[in-house]
Design a protein around this motif. Structure first.
Motif, PDB file in Angstrom:
ATOM      1  N   LYS A  32       0.875  -1.168   0.000  1.00  0.00           N
ATOM      2  CA  LYS A  32       0.000   0.000   0.000  1.00  0.00           C
ATOM      3  C   LYS A  32       0.913   1.219   0.000  1.00  0.00           C
ATOM      4  CE  LYS A  32      -3.963  -1.884   2.514  1.00  0.00           C
ATOM      5  NZ  LYS A  32      -4.783  -1.744   3.744  1.00  0.00           N
ATOM      6  N   THR A  33       0.547   2.215  -0.785  1.00  0.00           N
ATOM      7  CA  THR A  33       1.346   3.429  -0.904  1.00  0.00           C
ATOM      8  C   THR A  33       0.448   4.653  -0.896  1.00  0.00           C
ATOM      9  OG1 THR A  33       3.014   2.277  -2.232  1.00  0.00           O
ATOM     10  CG2 THR A  33       3.001   4.675  -2.363  1.00  0.00           C
ATOM     11  N   SER A  34       0.849   5.674  -0.140  1.00  0.00           N
ATOM     12  CA  SER A  34       0.201   6.981  -0.174  1.00  0.00           C
ATOM     13  C   SER A  34       1.267   8.022  -0.420  1.00  0.00           C
ATOM     14  CB  SER A  34      -0.505   7.296   1.150  1.00  0.00           C
ATOM     15  OG  SER A  34      -1.668   6.532   1.295  1.00  0.00           O
ATOM     16  N   TYR A  35       0.908   9.046  -1.194  1.00  0.00           N
ATOM     17  CA  TYR A  35       1.887  10.091  -1.468  1.00  0.00           C
ATOM     18  C   TYR A  35       1.197  11.421  -1.740  1.00  0.00           C
ATOM     19  CZ  TYR A  35       0.671   9.297  -6.373  1.00  0.00           C
ATOM     20  OH  TYR A  35      -0.013   9.167  -7.550  1.00  0.00           O
ATOM     21  N   VAL A  36       1.991  12.477  -1.599  1.00  0.00           N
ATOM     22  CA  VAL A  36       1.524  13.818  -1.902  1.00  0.00           C
ATOM     23  C   VAL A  36       2.640  14.533  -2.656  1.00  0.00           C
ATOM     24  CG1 VAL A  36       2.304  14.817   0.308  1.00  0.00           C
ATOM     25  CG2 VAL A  36       0.430  15.897  -0.946  1.00  0.00           C
ATOM     26  N   ILE A  37       2.262  15.325  -3.648  1.00  0.00           N
ATOM     27  CA  ILE A  37       3.214  16.131  -4.412  1.00  0.00           C
ATOM     28  C   ILE A  37       3.337  17.481  -3.718  1.00  0.00           C
ATOM     29  CG2 ILE A  37       3.748  17.189  -6.645  1.00  0.00           C
ATOM     30  CD1 ILE A  37       3.618  14.196  -6.917  1.00  0.00           C
ATOM     31  N   GLY A  38       4.574  17.948  -3.547  1.00  0.00           N
ATOM     32  CA  GLY A  38       4.809  19.213  -2.878  1.00  0.00           C
ATOM     33  C   GLY A  38       5.387  20.263  -3.806  1.00  0.00           C
ATOM     34  N   LEU A  39       5.993  21.259  -3.204  1.00  0.00           N
ATOM     35  CA  LEU A  39       6.653  22.337  -3.927  1.00  0.00           C
ATOM     36  C   LEU A  39       8.120  22.349  -3.545  1.00  0.00           C
ATOM     37  CD1 LEU A  39       4.043  25.181  -3.324  1.00  0.00           C
ATOM     38  CD2 LEU A  39       4.344  23.838  -5.408  1.00  0.00           C
ATOM     39  N   VAL A  50       6.316  10.190   0.342  1.00  0.00           N
ATOM     40  CA  VAL A  50       5.674   8.880   0.198  1.00  0.00           C
ATOM     41  C   VAL A  50       5.712   8.108   1.515  1.00  0.00           C
ATOM     42  CG1 VAL A  50       5.719   6.687  -1.068  1.00  0.00           C
ATOM     43  CG2 VAL A  50       6.467   8.798  -2.204  1.00  0.00           C
ATOM     44  N   VAL A  51       4.617   7.449   1.829  1.00  0.00           N
ATOM     45  CA  VAL A  51       4.530   6.490   2.939  1.00  0.00           C
ATOM     46  C   VAL A  51       4.035   5.194   2.328  1.00  0.00           C
ATOM     47  CG1 VAL A  51       3.426   5.924   5.135  1.00  0.00           C
ATOM     48  CG2 VAL A  51       3.979   8.315   4.606  1.00  0.00           C
ATOM     49  N   ASN A  60       8.114   2.237   4.897  1.00  0.00           N
ATOM     50  CA  ASN A  60       9.073   3.166   4.296  1.00  0.00           C
ATOM     51  C   ASN A  60       8.446   4.545   4.277  1.00  0.00           C
ATOM     52  OD1 ASN A  60      11.197   1.327   3.363  1.00  0.00           O
ATOM     53  ND2 ASN A  60       9.649   0.576   1.949  1.00  0.00           N
ATOM     54  N   ILE A  61       9.224   5.552   4.666  1.00  0.00           N
ATOM     55  CA  ILE A  61       8.831   6.948   4.515  1.00  0.00           C
ATOM     56  C   ILE A  61       9.970   7.588   3.745  1.00  0.00           C
ATOM     57  CG2 ILE A  61       8.205   9.098   5.678  1.00  0.00           C
ATOM     58  CD1 ILE A  61       7.595   7.370   8.200  1.00  0.00           C
ATOM     59  N   TYR A  62       9.652   8.196   2.597  1.00  0.00           N
ATOM     60  CA  TYR A  62      10.732   8.745   1.790  1.00  0.00           C
ATOM     61  C   TYR A  62      10.278   9.914   0.933  1.00  0.00           C
ATOM     62  CZ  TYR A  62       8.833   5.664  -1.920  1.00  0.00           C
ATOM     63  OH  TYR A  62       8.034   5.026  -2.831  1.00  0.00           O
ATOM     64  N   ILE A  63      11.267  10.611   0.373  1.00  0.00           N
ATOM     65  CA  ILE A  63      11.035  11.712  -0.554  1.00  0.00           C
ATOM     66  C   ILE A  63      11.775  11.395  -1.840  1.00  0.00           C
ATOM     67  CG2 ILE A  63      11.354  14.175  -0.985  1.00  0.00           C
ATOM     68  CD1 ILE A  63      11.267  14.643   1.974  1.00  0.00           C
ATOM     69  N   THR A  64      11.098  11.592  -2.959  1.00  0.00           N
ATOM     70  CA  THR A  64      11.707  11.380  -4.261  1.00  0.00           C
ATOM     71  C   THR A  64      11.381  12.577  -5.153  1.00  0.00           C
ATOM     72  OG1 THR A  64      12.034   9.739  -6.002  1.00  0.00           O
ATOM     73  CG2 THR A  64       9.768  10.044  -5.212  1.00  0.00           C
ATOM     74  N   GLY A  65      12.035  12.659  -6.303  1.00  0.00           N
ATOM     75  CA  GLY A  65      11.858  13.815  -7.166  1.00  0.00           C
ATOM     76  C   GLY A  65      12.614  15.021  -6.649  1.00  0.00           C
ATOM     77  N   ASN A  97      20.543   6.671  -5.872  1.00  0.00           N
ATOM     78  CA  ASN A  97      20.781   7.951  -5.193  1.00  0.00           C
ATOM     79  C   ASN A  97      19.772   9.028  -5.590  1.00  0.00           C
ATOM     80  OD1 ASN A  97      23.164   7.107  -3.757  1.00  0.00           O
ATOM     81  ND2 ASN A  97      24.244   7.202  -5.704  1.00  0.00           N
ATOM     82  N   ASP A  98      18.522   8.614  -5.843  1.00  0.00           N
ATOM     83  CA  ASP A  98      17.499   9.583  -6.219  1.00  0.00           C
ATOM     84  C   ASP A  98      16.317   9.617  -5.252  1.00  0.00           C
ATOM     85  OD1 ASP A  98      16.294   7.188  -6.840  1.00  0.00           O
ATOM     86  OD2 ASP A  98      15.907   7.664  -8.942  1.00  0.00           O
ATOM     87  N   THR A  99      16.425   8.876  -4.157  1.00  0.00           N
ATOM     88  CA  THR A  99      15.372   8.817  -3.155  1.00  0.00           C
ATOM     89  C   THR A  99      16.001   8.935  -1.773  1.00  0.00           C
ATOM     90  OG1 THR A  99      14.034   7.404  -4.595  1.00  0.00           O
ATOM     91  CG2 THR A  99      13.481   7.396  -2.258  1.00  0.00           C
ATOM     92  N   TRP A 100      15.380   9.742  -0.923  1.00  0.00           N
ATOM     93  CA  TRP A 100      15.851   9.964   0.446  1.00  0.00           C
ATOM     94  C   TRP A 100      14.895   9.261   1.409  1.00  0.00           C
ATOM     95  CZ3 TRP A 100      19.494  14.124   1.884  1.00  0.00           C
ATOM     96  CH2 TRP A 100      20.082  14.738   0.781  1.00  0.00           C
TER      97      TRP A 100
END
Length: 192
Positions: A32-39, A50-51, A60-65, A97-100
């Protein structure tokens, strides 16, 4: 507003600005994945927070993009709009190396309690600002948390309940151990 779309055994749901989906991957299993696009700052204008969980337990809790995570000393400084405290997290990355990935908050007892506190803050605040930094630089990203409670409960509700239950067990075990030590001390004192 709840939108439900089925595509090849995958389910996509929208909670406010958060989007959620579930599916079954041949290698990773049920997820299951939930995410929100930010600025974000140029050129990272659309960061994604993303969670996700696999088999309702591996979180997993991470930031990509966002910017390159291949340099040393990865960390995140986090500020929620309703909290005075500024938090600092140790971060890790993937092989590209594109996801934190959020590893744990500095000063927390464990990774699971750190995750639980972070998830609860995501659900109880309206906005979050995250500064990602490493030896190559730093960038700030902002996310609206409207709809986060339903999205996070959908993805990580079982994980949250299991962690809360286990933390309560650990606390009770600690209290029992302390009481047993006090009882032993009293016993030895009475035999002197």
């Amino acid at each position: 507003i709840l939108l439900l779309i089925s595509i090849h055994a995958n389910c996509i749901q929208l909670f406010g600005q958060w989007q959620s989906k579930a599916g079954n991957d041949e290698i990773d299993g049920k997820y299951k994945t939930s995410y929100v696009i930010g600025l974000g700052e140029f050129p990272y204008n659309k960061p994604m927070l993303v969670v996700n969980t696999y088999d309702e337990q591996n979180l997993n809790i991470y930031i990509t993009g966002v910017f390159y995570a291949g340099c040393d000393n990865l960390k995140a400084i986090v500020k929620f709009d309703k909290e005075d405290k500024i938090r600092e997290f140790r971060m890790t990355t993937n092989s590209n190396n594109d996801t934190w990935f959020f590893k744990h908050e500095f000063g927390s007892d464990s990774e699971h309690s750190s995750n639980l506190n972070f998830l609860e803050s995501l659900k109880s605040n309206n906005k979050i600002t995250i500064r990602l930094s490493n030896d190559c630089g730093e960038y700030d990203y902002k996310f609206n948390l409207a709809g986060s409670t339903k999205a996070i409960n959908y993805v990580a509700g079982n994980y949250i309940q299991k962690v809360k239950g286990r933390l309560m067990e650990i606390e009770q075990e600690k209290k029992n151990t302390e009481q047993n030590e006090r009882d032993l001390d009293k016993l030895f004192e009475s035999k002197r």
